[in-house]
Design a protein around this motif. Sequence first.
Motif, PDB file in Angstrom:
ATOM      1  N   LEU A 149       0.818  -1.205   0.000  1.00 26.29           N
ATOM      2  CA  LEU A 149       0.000   0.000   0.000  1.00 26.29           C
ATOM      3  C   LEU A 149       0.856   1.261   0.000  1.00 26.29           C
ATOM      4  CD1 LEU A 149      -2.824  -1.001   2.531  1.00 26.29           C
ATOM      5  CD2 LEU A 149      -2.942  -0.935   0.036  1.00 26.29           C
ATOM      6  N   ALA A 150       1.948   1.214   0.751  1.00 28.46           N
ATOM      7  CA  ALA A 150       2.839   2.375   0.803  1.00 28.46           C
ATOM      8  C   ALA A 150       3.494   2.645  -0.549  1.00 28.46           C
ATOM      9  CB  ALA A 150       3.910   2.174   1.866  1.00 28.46           C
ATOM     10  N   SER A 151       3.719   1.594  -1.320  1.00 30.07           N
ATOM     11  CA  SER A 151       4.325   1.772  -2.634  1.00 30.07           C
ATOM     12  C   SER A 151       3.328   2.253  -3.676  1.00 30.07           C
ATOM     13  CB  SER A 151       4.945   0.448  -3.102  1.00 30.07           C
ATOM     14  OG  SER A 151       3.932  -0.508  -3.355  1.00 30.07           O
ATOM     15  N   LEU A 152       2.040   2.215  -3.334  1.00 31.30           N
ATOM     16  CA  LEU A 152       1.008   2.617  -4.283  1.00 31.30           C
ATOM     17  C   LEU A 152       0.558   4.061  -4.106  1.00 31.30           C
ATOM     18  CD1 LEU A 152      -1.340  -0.521  -4.328  1.00 31.30           C
ATOM     19  CD2 LEU A 152       0.147   0.254  -6.166  1.00 31.30           C
ATOM     20  N   VAL A 153       0.419   4.496  -2.858  1.00 33.09           N
ATOM     21  CA  VAL A 153      -0.225   5.783  -2.576  1.00 33.09           C
ATOM     22  C   VAL A 153       0.832   6.859  -2.339  1.00 33.09           C
ATOM     23  CG1 VAL A 153      -1.847   7.011  -1.104  1.00 33.09           C
ATOM     24  CG2 VAL A 153      -2.178   4.570  -1.563  1.00 33.09           C
ATOM     25  N   PRO A 154       0.828   7.931  -3.137  1.00 28.40           N
ATOM     26  CA  PRO A 154       1.791   9.014  -2.927  1.00 28.40           C
ATOM     27  C   PRO A 154       1.328   9.972  -1.842  1.00 28.40           C
ATOM     28  CG  PRO A 154       0.454   9.476  -4.860  1.00 28.40           C
ATOM     29  CD  PRO A 154       0.005   8.137  -4.331  1.00 28.40           C
ATOM     30  N   SER A 155       2.229  10.326  -0.955  1.00 25.53           N
ATOM     31  CA  SER A 155       1.894  11.337   0.042  1.00 25.53           C
ATOM     32  C   SER A 155       2.064  12.739  -0.524  1.00 25.53           C
ATOM     33  CB  SER A 155       2.787  11.175   1.284  1.00 25.53           C
ATOM     34  OG  SER A 155       4.155  11.306   0.925  1.00 25.53           O
ATOM     35  N   ASN A 156       2.883  12.856  -1.556  1.00 31.48           N
ATOM     36  CA  ASN A 156       3.136  14.140  -2.199  1.00 31.48           C
ATOM     37  C   ASN A 156       3.384  13.878  -3.679  1.00 31.48           C
ATOM     38  OD1 ASN A 156       4.292  16.534  -3.231  1.00 31.48           O
ATOM     39  ND2 ASN A 156       5.085  17.101  -1.214  1.00 31.48           N
ATOM     40  N   ILE A 157       2.445  14.281  -4.519  1.00 32.18           N
ATOM     41  CA  ILE A 157       2.564  13.979  -5.937  1.00 32.18           C
ATOM     42  C   ILE A 157       3.760  14.690  -6.560  1.00 32.18           C
ATOM     43  CG2 ILE A 157       0.940  15.831  -6.517  1.00 32.18           C
ATOM     44  CD1 ILE A 157       1.689  12.551  -8.432  1.00 32.18           C
ATOM     45  N   PHE A 158       4.110  15.864  -6.056  1.00 32.77           N
ATOM     46  CA  PHE A 158       5.264  16.585  -6.612  1.00 32.77           C
ATOM     47  C   PHE A 158       6.567  15.868  -6.269  1.00 32.77           C
ATOM     48  CE2 PHE A 158       1.927  19.789  -5.949  1.00 32.77           C
ATOM     49  CZ  PHE A 158       1.781  20.235  -7.255  1.00 32.77           C
ATOM     50  N   ALA A 159       6.613  15.267  -5.068  1.00 30.28           N
ATOM     51  CA  ALA A 159       7.795  14.474  -4.702  1.00 30.28           C
ATOM     52  C   ALA A 159       7.887  13.227  -5.573  1.00 30.28           C
ATOM     53  CB  ALA A 159       7.727  14.096  -3.226  1.00 30.28           C
ATOM     54  N   ALA A 160       6.734  12.600  -5.846  1.00 34.98           N
ATOM     55  CA  ALA A 160       6.715  11.417  -6.709  1.00 34.98           C
ATOM     56  C   ALA A 160       7.191  11.764  -8.116  1.00 34.98           C
ATOM     57  CB  ALA A 160       5.311  10.822  -6.746  1.00 34.98           C
ATOM     58  N   LEU A 161       6.766  12.904  -8.630  1.00 27.90           N
ATOM     59  CA  LEU A 161       7.209  13.345  -9.953  1.00 27.90           C
ATOM     60  C   LEU A 161       8.703  13.659  -9.958  1.00 27.90           C
ATOM     61  CD1 LEU A 161       4.216  15.675 -10.880  1.00 27.90           C
ATOM     62  CD2 LEU A 161       4.856  13.576 -12.069  1.00 27.90           C
ATOM     63  N   ALA A 162       9.175  14.322  -8.894  1.00 29.30           N
ATOM     64  CA  ALA A 162      10.594  14.683  -8.819  1.00 29.30           C
ATOM     65  C   ALA A 162      11.485  13.448  -8.719  1.00 29.30           C
ATOM     66  CB  ALA A 162      10.830  15.605  -7.627  1.00 29.30           C
ATOM     67  N   ASN A 163      10.997  12.405  -8.020  1.00 30.92           N
ATOM     68  CA  ASN A 163      11.779  11.183  -7.839  1.00 30.92           C
ATOM     69  C   ASN A 163      11.612  10.199  -8.986  1.00 30.92           C
ATOM     70  OD1 ASN A 163      12.716  12.078  -5.327  1.00 30.92           O
ATOM     71  ND2 ASN A 163      10.943  11.219  -4.254  1.00 30.92           N
ATOM     72  N   GLY A 164      10.735  10.522  -9.934  1.00 28.37           N
ATOM     73  CA  GLY A 164      10.506   9.616 -11.055  1.00 28.37           C
ATOM     74  C   GLY A 164       9.777   8.357 -10.656  1.00 28.37           C
ATOM     75  N   ASP A 165       8.918   8.426  -9.638  1.00 34.10           N
ATOM     76  CA  ASP A 165       8.179   7.262  -9.156  1.00 34.10           C
ATOM     77  C   ASP A 165       6.953   7.062 -10.039  1.00 34.10           C
ATOM     78  OD1 ASP A 165       6.772   5.329  -7.731  1.00 34.10           O
ATOM     79  OD2 ASP A 165       7.582   6.035  -5.821  1.00 34.10           O
ATOM     80  N   ALA A 166       7.086   6.178 -11.031  1.00 33.48           N
ATOM     81  CA  ALA A 166       6.034   6.008 -12.032  1.00 33.48           C
ATOM     82  C   ALA A 166       4.763   5.416 -11.436  1.00 33.48           C
ATOM     83  CB  ALA A 166       6.541   5.118 -13.170  1.00 33.48           C
ATOM     84  N   LEU A 167       4.892   4.482 -10.476  1.00 34.15           N
ATOM     85  CA  LEU A 167       3.715   3.824  -9.931  1.00 34.15           C
ATOM     86  C   LEU A 167       2.848   4.792  -9.136  1.00 34.15           C
ATOM     87  CD1 LEU A 167       2.140   1.219  -9.627  1.00 34.15           C
ATOM     88  CD2 LEU A 167       3.517   0.684  -7.616  1.00 34.15           C
ATOM     89  N   LYS A 168       3.453   5.571  -8.251  1.00 29.63           N
ATOM     90  CA  LYS A 168       2.681   6.535  -7.460  1.00 29.63           C
ATOM     91  C   LYS A 168       2.092   7.623  -8.365  1.00 29.63           C
ATOM     92  CE  LYS A 168       5.159   5.876  -3.107  1.00 29.63           C
ATOM     93  NZ  LYS A 168       5.952   6.500  -2.022  1.00 29.63           N
ATOM     94  N   THR A 169       2.837   8.000  -9.375  1.00 32.17           N
ATOM     95  CA  THR A 169       2.316   8.984 -10.322  1.00 32.17           C
ATOM     96  C   THR A 169       1.115   8.436 -11.072  1.00 32.17           C
ATOM     97  OG1 THR A 169       4.555   9.879 -10.604  1.00 32.17           O
ATOM     98  CG2 THR A 169       2.925  10.461 -12.260  1.00 32.17           C
ATOM     99  N   LEU A 170       1.165   7.148 -11.419  1.00 29.16           N
ATOM    100  CA  LEU A 170       0.034   6.520 -12.105  1.00 29.16           C
ATOM    101  C   LEU A 170      -1.202   6.504 -11.217  1.00 29.16           C
ATOM    102  CD1 LEU A 170      -1.156   4.903 -14.482  1.00 29.16           C
ATOM    103  CD2 LEU A 170      -0.317   2.828 -13.349  1.00 29.16           C
ATOM    104  N   VAL A 171      -1.028   6.170  -9.930  1.00 25.60           N
ATOM    105  CA  VAL A 171      -2.170   6.151  -9.004  1.00 25.60           C
ATOM    106  C   VAL A 171      -2.802   7.535  -8.922  1.00 25.60           C
ATOM    107  CG1 VAL A 171      -2.843   5.856  -6.584  1.00 25.60           C
ATOM    108  CG2 VAL A 171      -1.310   4.204  -7.669  1.00 25.60           C
TER     109      VAL A 171
END
Length: 424
Positions: A149-171
């Motif tokens: 669950l932690a790998s799916l839900v982003p706490s901060n979408i801008f951090a997910a985008l900055a880190n290149g986290d494709a899965l959280k960005t997709l969610v």
Amino acid sequence: MISNKIYAFAVNPWAVIGSLALGGAFGLLVPEEALKLGIVGDVYVNLLKMTTLPFMVSAVIFSLQRLFRDGGTSRLLLRVVTVFLCASATVALVGALVLLVMRPGANLSSATMHTFGLMVGNDSSSSETVMNLYGTDVAVKGLSLYDVLASLVPSNIFAALANGDALKTLVFALLFGLAVGRVPERISVGLSQALETIYQACQKLMHWLSYPLPLILFCMSAAQLGRSGVGPLHAMLQFVIAFFIVSVVLLVLAAVVIWKRSSHSLGTTLEALRPPFALALATRNSAACMPSMIESLVDQLGFARARVELMVPLTVSLLRVGPMVYYVCATLFIAQLYGRSLGVVEVCTVVLASVLAGFASAGMTGLVTVSLVGMTCVYLSLPFEAAFILFLAVDPLCDMLRTLILVIGNTAAVSVICPRPLKI
């Protein structure tokens, strides 16, 4: 036009294979000079990656918005779940059957076992080979529900985008797209136009970046073989051959599915698959192949754009058929390497664990993906840590095959999910 001819040459399979072969020969002949070419491949892959997240976000949100207005969301969801389950079971079973028939990890020569010992423990004494391969390993920590669950839900979408986290960005894109689909059209029309502009611009940029593909392939293969040589490949040759055969079987199966689902001939279907095939070989990055996959399915095979633009990012991010079949093959190879005989229950456990590990690999790339083999080995009490370096040695080649399976396999999955195109 000249640009179209250049693009056709760049994605031609013979040009791709020839560039890889010439680059490999250059890397073996002058390894020191070949290593300097690695920067070319790194820059190229980074150029492709920089457009991936903007492309994915814009495509998913824009497609969901149109999907809600067209209706049929519940039927589509059921079809997606069915295709995901069937595709995962198919690739895992094919991998298991080929490895059980070929048995690449059994009855290896003493010279190969000695090479394994050198790779695993950096020990020049052949008497240490068994100790290194059969040593005590650190227990692999299982993946908990909280971790998933932690790998799916982003706490901060801008951090997910900055880190290149494709899965959280997709969610985020899925949830935001669902919400935008419920907003009245008169309010959301401006956002729709902006998203479509981003989508078209990213797709055009990906097209331009395909022009120097043969040169990029030459540089990347030269740098890789200049760094590692052929020693590791020779030691793991039987596993690489087995995984190659599995890949060919799955790629042929996927091509047949796309052919049968489209309204075109087999030749036209194979021609449409050339661009994503070439990009998968060149980049070893499935996300970078999404624009090419969409272009092939929509512009050349006639599938509905609204469905394809939603399904391609979704399948690439979640339906990880490439890692799934790799985990099956790697786990069975390790079992054969350690002389562990497996019954029907154990093989079924490997298949199920590999599918789960494949879904858990969403958002992971490179060697992190390989490390999840430990998740499948732990169910059979197989030591993986000692054998990990064996797979690292040949991962560039296996990663190329994994990406091919993922890209072409997901293209087939999207063709099954989407309605058949009308015959012209």
